[in-house]
Design a protein around this motif. Structure first.
Motif, short mmCIF file in Angstrom:
data_model
loop_
_atom_site.label_atom_id
_atom_site.label_comp_id
_atom_site.label_asym_id
_atom_site.label_seq_id
_atom_site.Cartn_x
_atom_site.Cartn_y
_atom_site.Cartn_z
N GLY A 203 0.82 -1.20 0.00
CA GLY A 203 0.00 0.00 0.00
C GLY A 203 0.86 1.25 0.00
N VAL A 208 -2.76 0.62 -4.18
CA VAL A 208 -2.20 -0.70 -3.87
C VAL A 208 -1.52 -1.24 -5.11
N VAL A 233 -3.20 -4.17 4.25
CA VAL A 233 -3.45 -5.13 3.17
C VAL A 233 -3.26 -6.53 3.75
N VAL A 244 -8.31 -4.98 1.66
CA VAL A 244 -7.69 -3.66 1.78
C VAL A 244 -8.49 -2.86 2.81
#
Length: 493
Positions: A203, A208, A233, A244
């Motif tokens: 991240g 991401v 994550v 996420v």
């Protein structure tokens, strides 16, 4: 000397004179004898020398049979009756005497001649067999010095012929470095995870990224926009779906193979900084002090809510059998939950700083390791089966992450203030196998490769560093699948 009787005193006049005339190699040359007188006196055949008359010799050969055992508080064996304690003492002294003077030390010292007895009536002990014995053993094992020997059964069948393995060497340098711009320097976030399909999720800011460890290909998975950012994550165990956690308190599930969002879950009021998967069950920890249990097979956002922490939840880990969930918080508490509890079943309050670093041992059921923050700096070990605190190790630095090797009984810890180091430990001795340095900021993020040999670390210096620290299950010298073939420094986005 082939004839031991030559060492015994003789009472023959001629031999006595010969002994007198034997030269001493360490003395001056003898004075020539005076000329013989004209009148020779016949010596009677019945003549006997006086017992008090000294007889000299030029050589002295020591014998262990005449050793002074009293110096060692060891008395010769005695046949006199005694009680049980004296028997035990005599047996111990016999063993000690054998260890000090050899197996032939049981020979009794020569007896003192009886006063008043002259001539040939005296006692002589046989010479010790230890004299001039040459022993070829130059190395003596530690167990051979033990008075009562070494019991194989007590040692689990270990024999002395097993060679001691030298300490395993761990490379002090990362084999690969990735630039990770906008990797946040926040102790309470978890922004790096490695999937079972060998894909690394990171991240960065509000995005991401996925990095394929086999091909080094970088893929942008998602962009949350300017109003949100990535806080955590976590890969599902199958390695196909990624969870996420966001700063807005939402939880998104993404299909990584298709780069498509599957669903969005709510329930938290503040940021979601910790995630942990258990099959189809997903646990999320938030700054709102709660932990939500989510079953992705159902339509509900969460199936249960667990409360107990008094501050932000920053660490979550399920045990390998998926029966226990460990959580750590900014309230310095470490809790253990089961699958159905809404209150912690175990509470550990020994840490004096935030508990983010949590790791379950894959080798021993119920063994849990936890690490404390800047004011604590300790790694503690717990047995959740017996609810006991096993040990504590002061590392000297803030403990940010812990991970256990699945190949050997070792673990790795990453640290922050003030050394920013990475340490590989051997458990349970907690001896250091290696201390790795290179990050210039706190090493806040840690993930381990699916083969269990490689770790990746991330820090506020905006770099990801890859280290080969653990051996493979088959050979300690086998290189990782993503080993030295991918040397160099590249950028993850």
């Amino acid at each position: 000397m082939d004839n031991p009787a030559a060492l015994l005193p003789s009472f023959d006049t001629q031999s006595s004179q010969q002994i007198k005339q034997t030269p001493n190699p360490l003395s001056l040359p003898p004075t020539p004898p005076p000329p013989p007188p004209h009148h020779h006196h016949r010596i009677s055949p019945h003549y006997h020398p006086s017992p008090s008359r000294p007889i000299y010799s030029d050589r002295f050969i020591p014998s262990r049979s005449a050793s002074n055992f009293a110096l060692f508080d060891i008395s010769p064996a005695s046949d006199s009756p005694s009680d049980g304690r004296e028997d035990a003492s005599r047996a111990y002294k016999a063993l000690l005497r054998t260890a000090l003077f050899g197996p032939d030390s049981e020979i009794v010292p020569p007896a003192t001649p009886v006063k008043g007895v002259t001539g040939r009536n005296f006692q002589v002990s046989p010479p010790s067999r230890n004299i001039f014995r040459y022993k070829t053993e130059t190395r003596v094992s530690l167990q051979s010095l033990e008075p009562f020997g070494f019991d194989e059964e007590l040692s689990g069948g270990v024999t002395h012929s097993i060679p001691v393995k030298p300490p395993r060497k761990v490379s002090r340098s990362p084999y690969k470095v990735l630039d990770a711009p906008a990797l946040q320097d926040d102790f309470y976030l978890n922004l790096v995870d490695w999937s079972s399909h060998n894909v690394l999720a990171v991240g960065l800011g509000n995005c991401v990224y996925l990095w394929n460890a086999c091909s080094s290909k970088v893929t942008k998975l998602c962009d949350l926009g300017n109003d949100d950012s990535v806080c955590s994550v976590g890969w599902a165990q199958r390695g196909t779906h990624l969870a996420v956690g966001t700063s807005n308190g939402k939880l998104q599930i993404w299909d990584a193979s298709r780069c498509r969002r599957v669903r969005t879950m709510e329930g938290h009021r503040l940021r979601v900084g910790a995630l942990a998967w258990s099959s189809s069950l997903l646990s999320s920890g938030s700054r709102d002090k709660s932990i939500l249990q989510r079953d992705i097979r159902t339509q509900e956002d969460f199936v249960s809510k667990m409360t107990g922490h008094k501050s932000e939840v920053c660490g979550l880990k399920w045990s390998y059998d998926n029966r226990e969930l460990a959580s750590g918080g900014n309230d310095n508490r470490l809790f253990v939950w089961n699958q159905n509890s809404t209150q912690p079943v175990l509470k550990y309050c020994e840490h004096t700083a935030a508990v983010k670093a949590i790791a379950w041992s894959p080798h021993l059921h119920g063994l849990l390791a936890s690490g404390g923050g800047t004011a604590d700096k300790c790694i503690r070990f717990w047995n959740t089966t017996t609810n006991t605190h096993l040990s504590c190790m002061d590392t000297g630095s803030q403990v940010c992450n812990l991970a256990w090797s699945k190949n050997v009984n070792e673990l790795v810890s990453t640290h922050g203030y003030s050394q920013n180091q990475i340490v590989v430990w051997r458990y349970p001795t907690m001896s250091k196998l290696a201390t790795l340095t290179g990050h210039t900021y706190r090493v806040l993020y840690l993930a381990i490769s699916p083969d269990g040999q490689t770790i990746v670390t991330g820090a506020g210096d905006e770099t990801l560093r890859f280290w080969n620290v653990f051996p493979s299950p088959k050979s300690q010298n086998t290189d990782s699948e993503i080993g030295a073939s991918s040397l160099g420094r590249t950028q993850i986005r």
